[in-house]
Design a protein around this motif. Structure first.
Motif, PDB file in Angstrom:
ATOM      1  N   THR A   1       5.936  21.621  -1.309  1.00  0.00           N
ATOM      2  CA  THR A   1       5.266  20.938  -0.825  1.00  0.00           C
ATOM      3  C   THR A   1       4.393  19.855  -0.641  1.00  0.00           C
TER       4      THR A   1
ATOM      5  N   VAL B   1       2.141  17.176  -1.468  1.00  0.00           N
ATOM      6  CA  VAL B   1       0.589  17.041  -1.193  1.00  0.00           C
ATOM      7  C   VAL B   1      -0.090  15.779  -1.360  1.00  0.00           C
TER       8      VAL B   1
ATOM      9  N   LEU C   1       3.196  20.799  -4.157  1.00  0.00           N
ATOM     10  CA  LEU C   1       2.548  22.046  -4.554  1.00  0.00           C
ATOM     11  C   LEU C   1       4.004  23.643  -4.821  1.00  0.00           C
TER      12      LEU C   1
ATOM     13  N   ASP D   1       1.457  30.010  -3.122  1.00  0.00           N
ATOM     14  CA  ASP D   1      -0.257  30.193  -2.793  1.00  0.00           C
ATOM     15  C   ASP D   1      -0.827  29.963  -4.190  1.00  0.00           C
ATOM     16  N   ASN D   2      -0.660  28.816  -5.067  1.00  0.00           N
ATOM     17  CA  ASN D   2      -1.684  28.524  -5.550  1.00  0.00           C
ATOM     18  C   ASN D   2      -1.638  27.133  -5.940  1.00  0.00           C
ATOM     19  N   PRO D   3      -2.816  26.663  -5.414  1.00  0.00           N
ATOM     20  CA  PRO D   3      -3.423  24.578  -5.584  1.00  0.00           C
ATOM     21  C   PRO D   3      -3.259  24.598  -6.777  1.00  0.00           C
ATOM     22  N   GLU D   4      -2.925  24.806  -7.961  1.00  0.00           N
ATOM     23  CA  GLU D   4      -3.398  25.163  -8.759  1.00  0.00           C
ATOM     24  C   GLU D   4      -2.010  23.850  -9.827  1.00  0.00           C
ATOM     25  N   SER D   5      -1.119  24.835  -8.511  1.00  0.00           N
ATOM     26  CA  SER D   5       0.660  24.502  -9.328  1.00  0.00           C
ATOM     27  C   SER D   5       1.052  22.885  -9.141  1.00  0.00           C
ATOM     28  N   ARG D   6       0.015  21.836  -8.737  1.00  0.00           N
ATOM     29  CA  ARG D   6       0.473  20.833  -8.443  1.00  0.00           C
ATOM     30  C   ARG D   6       1.398  20.171  -9.276  1.00  0.00           C
TER      31      ARG D   6
END
Length: 80
Positions: free
Chosen positions: A42, A44, A54, A58-63
């Protein structure tokens, strides 16, 4: 994934980099040993020359940073 044998896909992708916006779901590619496998992410952030997506919903740190093209390319080192 369900129904993949009949050509359907449970995702709706944006393949037009000119219309990319945050929240769009894209199919992206990864370089190196993961080349050839399709990935879903997705957007961002959308910039003139790249996108940030992303890789794990479910993991906002996975950018990860990818190229701005119909199927963005992400460096393997950024996803492993």
């Amino acid at each position: 994934m369900q129904n993949m044998g009949d050509g359907s896909c449970p995702f709706e992708f944006n393949f037009d980099p000119a219309t990319f916006k945050a929240g769009d779901v894209v199919s992206y590619r990864v370089t190196g040993s993961l080349e050839g496998f399709p990935f879903v992410g997705t957007l961002v952030e959308v910039h003139e020359d790249h996108v940030v997506l992303l890789s794990e919903p479910d993991n906002p740190e996975s950018r990860v940073r990818g190229t701005r093209e119909s199927r963005p390319v992400v460096a393997e080192a950024d996803v492993i």
